[in-house]
Design a protein around this motif. Structure first.
Motif, PDB file in Angstrom:
ATOM      1  N   GLU A  62      59.887  49.151   0.450  1.00 51.44           N
ATOM      2  CA  GLU A  62      59.558  51.051   0.296  1.00 51.44           C
ATOM      3  C   GLU A  62      58.923  51.798  -0.069  1.00 51.44           C
ATOM      4  N   ASP A  63      59.087  51.739  -1.780  1.00 52.04           N
ATOM      5  CA  ASP A  63      58.267  52.836  -2.578  1.00 52.04           C
ATOM      6  C   ASP A  63      57.135  51.813  -2.832  1.00 52.04           C
ATOM      7  N   TYR A  64      57.053  50.077  -3.061  1.00 55.01           N
ATOM      8  CA  TYR A  64      55.576  50.543  -3.028  1.00 55.01           C
ATOM      9  C   TYR A  64      54.986  49.654  -2.146  1.00 55.01           C
ATOM     10  N   LEU A  65      54.917  49.807  -0.977  1.00 59.12           N
ATOM     11  CA  LEU A  65      54.385  49.472  -0.074  1.00 59.12           C
ATOM     12  C   LEU A  65      55.179  50.556   1.067  1.00 59.12           C
ATOM     13  N   PRO A  66      54.881  51.577   1.724  1.00 61.93           N
ATOM     14  CA  PRO A  66      55.868  51.851   2.774  1.00 61.93           C
ATOM     15  C   PRO A  66      56.115  51.466   3.989  1.00 61.93           C
ATOM     16  N   TRP A  67      56.412  51.778   4.960  1.00 55.99           N
ATOM     17  CA  TRP A  67      55.860  51.290   6.336  1.00 55.99           C
ATOM     18  C   TRP A  67      55.016  52.162   7.113  1.00 55.99           C
ATOM     19  N   ASP A  68      54.962  53.457   6.705  1.00 60.26           N
ATOM     20  CA  ASP A  68      53.629  54.532   7.230  1.00 60.26           C
ATOM     21  C   ASP A  68      52.720  54.191   7.001  1.00 60.26           C
ATOM     22  N   ARG A  69      52.294  53.886   5.705  1.00 60.18           N
ATOM     23  CA  ARG A  69      50.857  53.876   5.296  1.00 60.18           C
ATOM     24  C   ARG A  69      50.047  53.336   5.778  1.00 60.18           C
ATOM     25  N   LYS A  70      48.893  54.499   6.052  1.00 56.84           N
ATOM     26  CA  LYS A  70      48.246  53.964   6.721  1.00 56.84           C
ATOM     27  C   LYS A  70      47.048  54.221   5.649  1.00 56.84           C
ATOM     28  N   LEU A  71      46.109  52.795   6.278  1.00 53.48           N
ATOM     29  CA  LEU A  71      44.893  51.710   5.356  1.00 53.48           C
ATOM     30  C   LEU A  71      43.835  53.069   5.891  1.00 53.48           C
ATOM     31  N   PRO A  72      42.275  53.159   4.804  1.00 59.62           N
ATOM     32  CA  PRO A  72      41.548  53.549   5.317  1.00 59.62           C
ATOM     33  C   PRO A  72      40.547  52.940   5.990  1.00 59.62           C
ATOM     34  N   SER A  73      39.662  53.521   6.998  1.00 56.73           N
ATOM     35  CA  SER A  73      38.994  53.066   8.104  1.00 56.73           C
ATOM     36  C   SER A  73      37.898  52.075   7.462  1.00 56.73           C
ATOM     37  N   ASP A  74      37.686  52.073   6.399  1.00 57.79           N
ATOM     38  CA  ASP A  74      36.776  51.110   5.450  1.00 57.79           C
ATOM     39  C   ASP A  74      37.195  50.185   5.304  1.00 57.79           C
ATOM     40  N   ALA A  75      38.245  50.346   4.679  1.00 57.28           N
ATOM     41  CA  ALA A  75      38.957  49.210   4.017  1.00 57.28           C
ATOM     42  C   ALA A  75      38.495  47.481   4.216  1.00 57.28           C
ATOM     43  N   SER A  76      38.764  47.307   2.847  1.00 56.60           N
ATOM     44  CA  SER A  76      38.352  45.689   2.599  1.00 56.60           C
ATOM     45  C   SER A  76      39.061  44.624   3.591  1.00 56.60           C
ATOM     46  N   PRO A  77      38.947  43.051   4.036  1.00 59.13           N
ATOM     47  CA  PRO A  77      40.102  42.714   4.392  1.00 59.13           C
ATOM     48  C   PRO A  77      40.551  41.914   3.007  1.00 59.13           C
ATOM     49  N   LEU A  78      40.923  41.895   2.352  1.00 62.29           N
ATOM     50  CA  LEU A  78      40.956  41.796   0.963  1.00 62.29           C
ATOM     51  C   LEU A  78      41.846  43.214   0.728  1.00 62.29           C
ATOM     52  N   TYR A  79      41.439  44.093   0.584  1.00 61.00           N
ATOM     53  CA  TYR A  79      42.329  45.399   0.668  1.00 61.00           C
ATOM     54  C   TYR A  79      43.424  45.515   1.413  1.00 61.00           C
ATOM     55  N   GLU A  80      43.290  45.030   3.194  1.00 56.60           N
ATOM     56  CA  GLU A  80      44.152  45.245   3.954  1.00 56.60           C
ATOM     57  C   GLU A  80      45.047  44.298   3.744  1.00 56.60           C
ATOM     58  N   CYS A  81      45.265  42.941   3.226  1.00 56.69           N
ATOM     59  CA  CYS A  81      46.044  41.918   3.425  1.00 56.69           C
ATOM     60  C   CYS A  81      47.037  41.899   1.706  1.00 56.69           C
ATOM     61  N   LEU A  82      46.134  43.041   1.007  1.00 53.81           N
ATOM     62  CA  LEU A  82      47.477  43.440   0.238  1.00 53.81           C
ATOM     63  C   LEU A  82      48.083  44.724   1.173  1.00 53.81           C
ATOM     64  N   ASN A  83      48.184  45.104   1.442  1.00 57.28           N
ATOM     65  CA  ASN A  83      49.038  46.289   2.293  1.00 57.28           C
ATOM     66  C   ASN A  83      49.694  45.657   3.183  1.00 57.28           C
ATOM     67  N   ARG A  84      49.838  44.357   3.259  1.00 54.32           N
ATOM     68  CA  ARG A  84      51.057  43.626   4.187  1.00 54.32           C
ATOM     69  C   ARG A  84      52.125  43.172   3.331  1.00 54.32           C
ATOM     70  N   ARG A  85      53.658  43.460   3.746  1.00 55.05           N
ATOM     71  CA  ARG A  85      54.587  42.525   3.208  1.00 55.05           C
ATOM     72  C   ARG A  85      54.724  41.166   2.662  1.00 55.05           C
ATOM     73  N   GLU A  86      54.129  40.368   3.580  1.00 54.81           N
ATOM     74  CA  GLU A  86      54.493  39.193   3.623  1.00 54.81           C
ATOM     75  C   GLU A  86      53.075  38.967   2.556  1.00 54.81           C
ATOM     76  N   SER A  87      52.272  39.187   1.873  1.00 54.04           N
ATOM     77  CA  SER A  87      51.800  38.637   0.743  1.00 54.04           C
ATOM     78  C   SER A  87      52.103  38.801  -0.663  1.00 54.04           C
ATOM     79  N   TYR A  88      53.280  38.888  -0.717  1.00 57.75           N
ATOM     80  CA  TYR A  88      54.428  39.398  -1.809  1.00 57.75           C
ATOM     81  C   TYR A  88      55.277  38.310  -1.733  1.00 57.75           C
TER      82      TYR A  88
END
Length: 139
Positions: A62-88
């Motif tokens: 929850e500290d590392y990837l908070p559930w309410d984290r908002k991604l920037p609209s210009d986030a790259s696919p890699l950045y989006e992927c690394l902001n999903r818990r199942e990617s770890y």
């Protein structure tokens, strides 16, 4: 009336800041009806995690990837992927009495990490399992 209405109008926008975490989504009944849970729990691939370790993992994640984290609209696919818990993947181990270490590591099979150099992703947490607080973070 105005004396009551003005403070109320000032407080109402602040209520939006106090959101509860989202509840898990359940499948519709027709989809759930097609799933059969066996009477005997499978032994192959089973992982048993005690409640203390599970809670320490939840606190660190929850500290590392908070559930309410908002991604920037210009986030790259890699950045989006690394902001999903199942990617770890997560490793946990006792460090000392009352302290559990939780290491959050990018899964090399997720996000095409093998083709992109990722140096600053992941973290290791020291979690106090008596007071349920994060003692230290190493990124």
């Amino acid at each position: 009336m105005k004396r009551v209405l003005l403070p109320l109008l000032c407080i109402l926008p602040a209520c939006a800041l106090f959101q509860k975490p989202p509840r898990p989504v359940h499948a519709p009944p027709e989809v759930a009806a097609a799933v059969e849970i066996p009477l005997a729990f499978p032994t192959e691939g089973r992982q048993v995690i005690n409640g203390t370790t599970l809670r320490a993992i939840q606190l660190a994640m929850e500290d590392y990837l908070p559930w309410d984290r908002k991604l920037p609209s210009d986030a790259s696919p890699l950045y989006e992927c690394l902001n999903r818990r199942e990617s770890y993947v997560v490793a946990a181990a006792p460090a000392s009495p009352g302290v559990v270490l939780v290491s959050i590591i990018p899964n090399p099979d997720a996000c095409d990490i093998a083709t992109a150099p990722i140096l600053d992703v992941g973290a290791t947490y020291a979690v106090d399992v008596n007071g349920w607080r994060i003692l230290a973070v190493q990124e």
